[in-house]
Design an enzyme around this catalytic site. Sequence first.
Site, PDB file in Angstrom:
ATOM      1  NE  ARG A  43     -15.877   2.715   9.122  1.00 14.75           N
ATOM      2  CZ  ARG A  43     -15.129   2.939  10.303  1.00 14.75           C
ATOM      3  NH1 ARG A  43     -13.995   2.534  10.357  1.00 14.75           N
ATOM      4  NH2 ARG A  43     -15.863   3.138  11.322  1.00 14.75           N
ATOM      5  CG  HIS A  64      -4.355   9.984   0.616  1.00 17.65           C
ATOM      6  ND1 HIS A  64      -3.961  10.182  -0.582  1.00 17.65           N
ATOM      7  CD2 HIS A  64      -3.903   8.983   0.963  1.00 17.65           C
ATOM      8  CE1 HIS A  64      -3.355   9.482  -1.123  1.00 17.65           C
ATOM      9  NE2 HIS A  64      -3.373   8.451  -0.090  1.00 17.65           N
TER      10      HIS A  64
HETATM   11  P1  AMP Z   1      -1.979   5.822  -1.348  1.00 17.43           P
HETATM   12  O1  AMP Z   1      -1.304   4.514  -1.900  1.00 17.43           O
HETATM   13  O2  AMP Z   1      -1.294   6.410  -0.301  1.00 17.43           O
HETATM   14  O3  AMP Z   1      -2.114   6.880  -2.482  1.00 17.43           O
HETATM   15  O4  AMP Z   1      -3.385   5.702  -0.960  1.00 17.43           O
HETATM   16  C1  AMP Z   1      -4.469   5.584  -1.614  1.00 17.43           C
HETATM   17  C2  AMP Z   1      -5.757   4.684  -0.704  1.00 17.43           C
HETATM   18  O5  AMP Z   1      -6.838   4.973  -1.111  1.00 17.43           O
HETATM   19  C3  AMP Z   1      -5.274   3.303  -0.973  1.00 17.43           C
HETATM   20  O6  AMP Z   1      -5.124   2.830   0.425  1.00 17.43           O
HETATM   21  C4  AMP Z   1      -6.778   2.763  -1.552  1.00 17.43           C
HETATM   22  O7  AMP Z   1      -7.156   1.536  -0.857  1.00 17.43           O
HETATM   23  C5  AMP Z   1      -7.655   3.980  -1.201  1.00 17.43           C
HETATM   24  N1  AMP Z   1      -8.712   4.063  -1.930  1.00 17.43           N
HETATM   25  C6  AMP Z   1      -8.803   4.429  -3.294  1.00 17.43           C
HETATM   26  N2  AMP Z   1      -9.975   4.381  -3.833  1.00 17.43           N
HETATM   27  C7  AMP Z   1     -10.661   4.714  -2.827  1.00 17.43           C
HETATM   28  C8  AMP Z   1     -12.125   4.832  -2.484  1.00 17.43           C
HETATM   29  N3  AMP Z   1     -12.972   5.212  -3.581  1.00 17.43           N
HETATM   30  N4  AMP Z   1     -12.713   4.724  -1.406  1.00 17.43           N
HETATM   31  C9  AMP Z   1     -11.755   4.583  -0.298  1.00 17.43           C
HETATM   32  N5  AMP Z   1     -10.567   4.278  -0.488  1.00 17.43           N
HETATM   33  C10 AMP Z   1      -9.941   4.359  -1.569  1.00 17.43           C
END
Ligand code: AMP
Length: 114
Positions: free
Chosen positions: A29, A100
């Site tokens: 999540r 991701h």
């Molecule tokens: P992006 O901006 O497409 O690189 O998405 C990165 C996503 O990772 C964001 O939606 C963040 O909220 C999420 N994120 C960052 N660190 C974590 C973590 N430790 N656990 C879960 N989600 C994370």
Amino acid sequence: MQDCIFCKIASGDIPADTVFEDDHVIAFRDLNPQAPSHTLVIPRKHIATLNDMQPEDEVILGRMYGAARAIAVQEGIADAGYRTVVNCNEAGGQSVFHVHLHLLGGRMMHWPPG
Ligand code: AMP
């Protein structure tokens, strides 16, 4: 990769709310959810961006989408519909440099995205 937060989640060094895992991908999540159901599907292999994927990595993308499809059923969002997004590099909104797939659902999505 040593200082990659998603590699640390994949190896279990950093905890995450895991919803799916197999030998190739893991899904958890999002810490800052943008929808009632918001999960991230990542390959266990470190690949920084979509641009860095090699032809031999393309099977991983298929596995990521296969996992997303299964998670959508698990989350109860498959029939209503959902969105999958892969952000690439700065202009694409990428902030974590380990490929991701965002899986978002549980609300109406808007188009075009911001
Ligand atoms: P992006 O901006 O497409 O690189 O998405 C990165 C996503 O990772 C964001 O939606 C963040 O909220 C999420 N994120 C960052 N660190 C974590 C973590 N430790 N656990 C879960 N989600 C994370």
